[in-house]
Motif scaffolding. Structure first.
Motif, mmCIF file in Angstrom:
data_model
loop_
_atom_site.group_PDB
_atom_site.id
_atom_site.type_symbol
_atom_site.label_atom_id
_atom_site.label_comp_id
_atom_site.label_asym_id
_atom_site.label_seq_id
_atom_site.Cartn_x
_atom_site.Cartn_y
_atom_site.Cartn_z
ATOM 1 N N ALA A 73 16.355 38.521 47.166
ATOM 2 C CA ALA A 73 17.796 38.307 47.078
ATOM 3 C C ALA A 73 18.048 37.068 46.234
ATOM 4 N N THR A 74 19.240 36.974 45.692
ATOM 5 C CA THR A 74 19.618 35.820 44.872
ATOM 6 C C THR A 74 20.842 35.157 45.470
ATOM 7 N N LEU A 75 20.756 33.855 45.693
ATOM 8 C CA LEU A 75 21.877 33.056 46.181
ATOM 9 C C LEU A 75 22.406 32.226 45.019
ATOM 10 N N SER A 76 23.707 32.302 44.774
ATOM 11 C CA SER A 76 24.291 31.536 43.675
ATOM 12 C C SER A 76 25.654 30.990 44.093
ATOM 13 N N PHE A 77 26.030 29.860 43.482
ATOM 14 C CA PHE A 77 27.309 29.232 43.808
ATOM 15 C C PHE A 77 27.596 28.106 42.811
ATOM 16 N N PRO A 78 28.874 27.829 42.522
ATOM 17 C CA PRO A 78 29.249 26.643 41.769
ATOM 18 C C PRO A 78 29.590 25.504 42.733
ATOM 19 N N GLN A 79 29.282 24.285 42.349
ATOM 20 C CA GLN A 79 29.541 23.138 43.225
ATOM 21 C C GLN A 79 29.738 21.889 42.378
ATOM 22 N N SER A 80 30.589 20.995 42.862
ATOM 23 C CA SER A 80 30.801 19.700 42.227
ATOM 24 C C SER A 80 31.046 18.675 43.314
ATOM 25 N N CYS A 81 30.305 17.567 43.292
ATOM 26 C CA CYS A 81 30.435 16.524 44.305
ATOM 27 C C CYS A 81 30.497 15.156 43.625
ATOM 28 N N SER A 82 31.214 14.232 44.235
ATOM 29 C CA SER A 82 31.348 12.901 43.643
ATOM 30 C C SER A 82 30.128 12.032 43.887
ATOM 31 N N VAL A 83 29.399 12.269 44.982
ATOM 32 C CA VAL A 83 28.213 11.477 45.292
ATOM 33 C C VAL A 83 26.992 12.172 44.707
ATOM 34 N N PRO A 84 26.281 11.539 43.765
ATOM 35 C CA PRO A 84 25.099 12.185 43.201
ATOM 36 C C PRO A 84 23.936 12.161 44.180
ATOM 37 N N GLY A 85 23.034 13.109 44.034
ATOM 38 C CA GLY A 85 21.864 13.110 44.892
ATOM 39 C C GLY A 85 21.346 14.508 45.157
ATOM 40 N N VAL A 86 20.384 14.574 46.073
ATOM 41 C CA VAL A 86 19.743 15.834 46.433
ATOM 42 C C VAL A 86 20.503 16.467 47.599
#
Length: 308
Positions: A73-86
């Motif tokens: 299966a493939t999981l995909s999503f767009p995301q944007s966050c102000s705090v950089p990191g893992v």
């Protein structure tokens, strides 16, 4: 954004808001979930903040997980966050007791389109044939002291945030937007084909419905009643039909359309709310019972909730 909910055990002073944005700027997103930290705190041992989405087992049956013919299966999503990191996303098997962790890096305020190929598990016991929760997709935004995990492999137990992962809750005013999350059979993420408004509504009503007009919140004064009848005796019954067929027998809540009062029907003739309860609940409807006055007209509006 249906079927998504937060799960957290916050440190003292931590606070955040989670809202639905209908004007998303993320790629391929119709709506997105917007998270904002309104009270910063340092998370320690036992503190966590995650977002979960549950998927009904019957939607996943074609994957064949738990069999020799398990499909990827493939999981995909767009995301944007102000705090950089893992950041970390993982799959939790509701019945298998297995999880699959996927850490990824986000730069500050940069729109990213993430995609992960997930091998089908051949050994677990997956509840992919019924109407209960078959799988959870979990996003971690802060995990105080994460456990050591082996990413990108099926492992026993529930997932955690990644070691060295981001601590979003430590930054007041931090934000994160999460768009269209897709889990699909196969080894590639495909272009998003938007569903029609009618299709989206029908899917939503499999898990939650209301007799109110669209855009009218439960508990509001309603111009229209879902059921309306004149009673012939003192044992009042109104029959309600849900706007969609629920995945299971739902929790039904009656409201007075006149005042919005919960667990009430409205006596139109007597100009008063009357206590009421739901009975004979099925996936498509229910009866609303109350003590009535012969010859009086009664009205009710309901919600039916069978979310995962």
């Amino acid at each position: 954004v249906d079927q998504w909910f937060t799960n957290w055990n916050p440190a003292a002073g931590a606070a955040a808001t989670i809202t639905r944005s209908t004007s998303s700027t993320l790629p391929n997103a119709v709506d997105d979930l917007h998270i904002a930290v309104t009270g910063a705190a340092t998370f320690g041992s036992g503190n966590f903040f995650v977002l979960k989405g549950r998927i009904e087992g019957s939607w996943l049956s074609s994957l064949g997980w738990g069999t020799p013919n398990a499909q990827p299966a493939t999981l995909s999503f767009p995301q944007s966050c102000s705090v950089p990191g893992v950041y970390t996303v993982w799959l939790d098997g509701s019945t298998s007791g297995l999880s699959y962790q996927m850490p990824y890096y986000l730069a500050s305020n940069t729109q990213a389109q993430e995609s992960f190929l997930i091998p089908g598990d051949t050994s677990g016991s997956w509840g992919f044939s019924g109407t209960g929760a078959g799988l959870e997709v979990v996003f971690s935004f802060d995990w105080g002291v994460p456990a050591a995990i082996t990413p990108f492999t099926w492992a026993s137990g529930s997932g955690t945030g990644a070691l060295g992962g981001v601590h979003m809750m430590a930054t007041s005013g931090a934000t994160c937007d999460l768009g269209l999350v897709r889990l699909e059979p196969g080894s590639a993420a495909h272009a998003y084909t938007p569903r029609s408004p009618a299709q989206r509504l029908a899917i939503a009503q499999r898990y939650y419905g209301k007799g109110y007009d669209q855009g009218v919140a439960p508990g509001a004064v309603a111009a229209n009643a879902q059921a309306d009848a004149v009673m012939s005796g003192t044992t009042g019954v109104l029959h309600v039909t849900f706007p969609g067929i629920c995945r299971a027998d739902p929790a039904v809540t009656p409201y007075s359309p006149n005042s919005g009062a919960i667990n009430m029907v409205y006596d139109v003739t007597g100009l008063a709310d009357v206590a009421a309860t739901a009975a004979n609940v099925g996936m498509g409807g229910a009866t609303i019972s109350f003590t009535s006055v012969a010859g009086h007209e009664y009205r009710v509006v309901t919600t039916d909730d069978c979310h995962l």
